[in-house]
Design a protein around this motif. Structure first.
Motif, PDB file in Angstrom:
ATOM      1  N   LEU A   1      -6.309 -16.295  -3.114  1.00 48.26           N
ATOM      2  CA  LEU A   1      -6.728 -14.929  -2.734  1.00 48.26           C
ATOM      3  C   LEU A   1      -6.748 -15.038  -1.314  1.00 48.26           C
ATOM      4  CD1 LEU A   1      -9.197 -14.170  -5.328  1.00 48.26           C
ATOM      5  CD2 LEU A   1      -6.698 -13.578  -5.363  1.00 48.26           C
ATOM      6  N   ALA A   2      -5.947 -16.228  -0.305  1.00 49.50           N
ATOM      7  CA  ALA A   2      -6.400 -16.280   0.980  1.00 49.50           C
ATOM      8  C   ALA A   2      -6.070 -14.772   1.698  1.00 49.50           C
ATOM      9  CB  ALA A   2      -5.509 -17.260   1.497  1.00 49.50           C
ATOM     10  N   HIS A   3      -5.037 -14.052   1.145  1.00 54.15           N
ATOM     11  CA  HIS A   3      -4.836 -12.813   1.903  1.00 54.15           C
ATOM     12  C   HIS A   3      -5.804 -11.768   1.617  1.00 54.15           C
ATOM     13  CE1 HIS A   3      -0.153 -12.365   3.078  1.00 54.15           C
ATOM     14  NE2 HIS A   3      -0.830 -13.403   3.962  1.00 54.15           N
ATOM     15  N   GLU A   4      -6.801 -12.036   0.792  1.00 58.74           N
ATOM     16  CA  GLU A   4      -7.884 -10.966   0.425  1.00 58.74           C
ATOM     17  C   GLU A   4      -8.885 -11.145   1.687  1.00 58.74           C
ATOM     18  OE1 GLU A   4      -8.705  -8.951  -2.457  1.00 58.74           O
ATOM     19  OE2 GLU A   4      -6.659  -9.132  -2.299  1.00 58.74           O
ATOM     20  N   LEU A   5      -8.760 -11.910   2.373  1.00 55.32           N
ATOM     21  CA  LEU A   5      -9.492 -11.915   3.627  1.00 55.32           C
ATOM     22  C   LEU A   5      -9.085 -11.114   4.687  1.00 55.32           C
ATOM     23  CD1 LEU A   5     -10.045 -15.855   4.053  1.00 55.32           C
ATOM     24  CD2 LEU A   5     -11.359 -14.362   2.388  1.00 55.32           C
ATOM     25  N   VAL A   6      -9.579  -9.680   4.393  1.00 51.87           N
ATOM     26  CA  VAL A   6      -9.029  -8.660   5.319  1.00 51.87           C
ATOM     27  C   VAL A   6      -9.617  -9.017   6.762  1.00 51.87           C
ATOM     28  CG1 VAL A   6      -8.798  -6.414   5.794  1.00 51.87           C
ATOM     29  CG2 VAL A   6      -9.018  -7.247   3.446  1.00 51.87           C
ATOM     30  N   ALA A   7     -10.663  -9.598   7.038  1.00 59.49           N
ATOM     31  CA  ALA A   7     -11.158 -10.082   8.117  1.00 59.49           C
ATOM     32  C   ALA A   7     -10.219 -10.693   9.257  1.00 59.49           C
ATOM     33  CB  ALA A   7     -12.556 -10.617   8.063  1.00 59.49           C
ATOM     34  N   ASP A   8      -9.472 -11.517   8.445  1.00 64.00           N
ATOM     35  CA  ASP A   8      -8.587 -12.346   9.346  1.00 64.00           C
ATOM     36  C   ASP A   8      -7.543 -11.437  10.110  1.00 64.00           C
ATOM     37  OD1 ASP A   8      -9.398 -14.814   8.828  1.00 64.00           O
ATOM     38  OD2 ASP A   8      -8.077 -15.112   7.068  1.00 64.00           O
ATOM     39  N   PHE A   9      -7.177 -10.232   9.662  1.00 62.06           N
ATOM     40  CA  PHE A   9      -6.352  -9.057  10.331  1.00 62.06           C
ATOM     41  C   PHE A   9      -7.144  -8.341  11.217  1.00 62.06           C
ATOM     42  CE2 PHE A   9      -4.512 -10.597   6.084  1.00 62.06           C
ATOM     43  CZ  PHE A   9      -3.154 -11.137   6.778  1.00 62.06           C
ATOM     44  N   MET A  10      -8.382  -8.326  10.966  1.00 62.18           N
ATOM     45  CA  MET A  10      -9.153  -7.497  11.887  1.00 62.18           C
ATOM     46  C   MET A  10      -9.953  -8.161  13.148  1.00 62.18           C
ATOM     47  SD  MET A  10      -9.440  -4.369  10.421  1.00 62.18           S
ATOM     48  CE  MET A  10     -11.057  -3.593  11.147  1.00 62.18           C
ATOM     49  N   GLU A  11      -9.577  -9.382  13.241  1.00 65.05           N
ATOM     50  CA  GLU A  11     -10.284 -10.251  14.519  1.00 65.05           C
ATOM     51  C   GLU A  11      -9.234 -10.018  15.544  1.00 65.05           C
ATOM     52  OE1 GLU A  11     -12.616 -12.233  15.104  1.00 65.05           O
ATOM     53  OE2 GLU A  11     -13.721 -12.122  13.488  1.00 65.05           O
ATOM     54  N   PRO A  12      -9.663  -9.838  16.586  1.00 71.23           N
ATOM     55  CA  PRO A  12      -8.749  -9.701  17.955  1.00 71.23           C
ATOM     56  C   PRO A  12      -7.854 -11.122  18.184  1.00 71.23           C
ATOM     57  CG  PRO A  12     -10.890  -8.806  18.355  1.00 71.23           C
ATOM     58  CD  PRO A  12     -11.261  -9.540  17.213  1.00 71.23           C
ATOM     59  N   LEU A  13      -6.649 -10.964  18.490  1.00 72.37           N
ATOM     60  CA  LEU A  13      -5.899 -12.252  18.933  1.00 72.37           C
ATOM     61  C   LEU A  13      -6.694 -13.083  19.774  1.00 72.37           C
ATOM     62  CD1 LEU A  13      -2.170 -11.118  18.648  1.00 72.37           C
ATOM     63  CD2 LEU A  13      -3.814 -12.270  16.460  1.00 72.37           C
ATOM     64  N   PRO A  14      -6.576 -14.509  19.787  1.00 73.45           N
ATOM     65  CA  PRO A  14      -6.996 -15.217  21.026  1.00 73.45           C
ATOM     66  C   PRO A  14      -6.706 -14.875  22.372  1.00 73.45           C
ATOM     67  CG  PRO A  14      -6.466 -16.712  19.221  1.00 73.45           C
ATOM     68  CD  PRO A  14      -5.911 -15.398  18.790  1.00 73.45           C
ATOM     69  N   ASP A  15      -7.614 -14.646  23.265  1.00 79.05           N
ATOM     70  CA  ASP A  15      -7.360 -14.091  24.724  1.00 79.05           C
ATOM     71  C   ASP A  15      -6.702 -15.244  25.496  1.00 79.05           C
ATOM     72  OD1 ASP A  15      -7.264 -12.692  26.984  1.00 79.05           O
ATOM     73  OD2 ASP A  15      -9.522 -12.688  27.193  1.00 79.05           O
ATOM     74  N   THR A  16      -5.183 -15.350  25.293  1.00 79.32           N
ATOM     75  CA  THR A  16      -4.533 -16.367  25.863  1.00 79.32           C
ATOM     76  C   THR A  16      -3.977 -15.828  27.161  1.00 79.32           C
ATOM     77  OG1 THR A  16      -2.634 -15.768  24.863  1.00 79.32           O
ATOM     78  CG2 THR A  16      -4.196 -17.443  24.024  1.00 79.32           C
ATOM     79  N   GLY A  17      -3.989 -14.561  27.422  1.00 78.24           N
ATOM     80  CA  GLY A  17      -3.351 -13.901  28.708  1.00 78.24           C
ATOM     81  C   GLY A  17      -2.006 -13.832  28.277  1.00 78.24           C
ATOM     82  N   ALA A  18      -1.439 -13.775  27.200  1.00 79.07           N
ATOM     83  CA  ALA A  18      -0.040 -13.910  26.677  1.00 79.07           C
ATOM     84  C   ALA A  18       0.115 -12.900  25.651  1.00 79.07           C
ATOM     85  CB  ALA A  18       0.561 -15.136  26.503  1.00 79.07           C
TER      86      ALA A  18
END
Length: 299
Positions: free
Chosen positions: A68-85
């Motif tokens: 059920l890994a895709h059930e973790l909606v929070a993964d899709f709600m986290e901003p991407l890492p701030d890499t400047g790219a």
């Protein structure tokens, strides 16, 4: 008045824009830092053991073991890492233009969207009904819903239930903070005349909040305007790192008030049914996909 959609950049340019890199990552690599939590969450956890549980107050390992890994909606709600790219993704649509799929640059599936009857709602799921093992796909339970007004000039993306609600062992249908209905994105669209062309524009408002906090902050982005090029008789915009085709759905977004107009999201047509979707912090996957879907009726 002549209408022309956006086109690919026309070289040479007299001066370069800013330096902007790209990151190509697969699904597991991309989401792994998000599953560990943001740096602020990690720091808080290390400094205070009694707050060791993060926003996902359930057993992640057990969920993953059950498939059920895709059930973790929070993964899709986290901003991407701030890499400047910018992070590279792609959106592929069906021939009837009613179904859309979001993929990482490596081809890993992320999200599926379907236009609902009436053409004013787009349901977004974490599972692909076309995949062989699709037992977890439930057409009645989208992870997100994108709805519009009658004119389709205003769009709102909602997450119906947060992860705490979805996996709560209790009998409550939703938690006291999200109340079972949380807006994570709002898009307002209009047209603007530039030279002899007409350009679709949008203003995007994103919410920064969590299921265990009542406080919410908002960030706004606006369309980076193209320029009218009399030589090619159309609007032109420089898509860094992409070779795009002319399309009314091509756009770039920058933070409102940013005089340097640093691109945080760009959407460009790559072929007849594929669009490049590149975005960066502070956008998350769900928000970027929602912004892309809001252009469904741009022609």
């Amino acid at each position: 008045r002549c209408f022309r959609p956006l086109s690919a950049p026309v070289p040479p340019r007299r001066a370069p824009l800013r330096s902007m890199g790209f990151i190509d990552e697969g699904y597991s690599t991309l989401l792994s830092p998000l599953r560990r939590g943001s740096p602020k969450e990690q720091t808080a956890a290390e400094g205070d053991e009694k707050k060791g549980q993060d926003s996902r107050d359930f057993d992640v390992v057990d969920i993953m073991e059950k498939g059920l890994a895709h059930e973790l909606v929070a993964d899709f709600m986290e901003p991407l890492p701030d890499t400047g790219a910018l992070w590279k993704f792609s959106v592929k649509r069906s021939d009837d233009r009613k179904e859309y799929r979001l993929f990482c640059s490596g081809g890993e599936f992320l999200m599926y969207a379907k236009l609902a009857r009436g053409n004013r709602r787009i349901d977004i799921y974490l599972y692909d009904p076309a995949q062989k093992d699709n037992a977890l796909f439930d057409p009645e339970r989208p992870a997100f819903s994108l709805t519009s007004n009658l004119a389709r000039t205003e769009w709102s993306l909602h997450q119906d239930r947060c992860d705490n609600c979805r996996h709560s062992p209790g009998k409550l249908e939703f938690c006291r903070f999200c109340q079972g209905h949380s807006e994570v994105l709002r898009v307002t669209q209009k047209d603007a005349e530039i030279g002899d062309g007409v350009n679709h524009c949008m203003e995007v408002s994103i919410h920064h909040s969590s299921c265990h906090s009542k406080h919410s902050e908002m960030t706004r982005f606006v369309t980076k305007m193209p320029m009218w090029n009399a030589k090619v008789d159309c609007l032109v915009l420089d898509f860094k790192g992409r070779k795009v085709l002319a399309s009314a759905k091509n756009f770039q977004l920058a933070a409102k008030g940013d005089q340097r107009e640093r691109v945080v999201c760009q959407h460009g047509k790559l072929n007849s049914n594929t669009f490049g979707l590149d975005f960066a912090y502070p956008l998350n996957v769900a928000q970027a996909f929602g912004i892309s879907m809001s252009t469904l009726f741009w022609v």
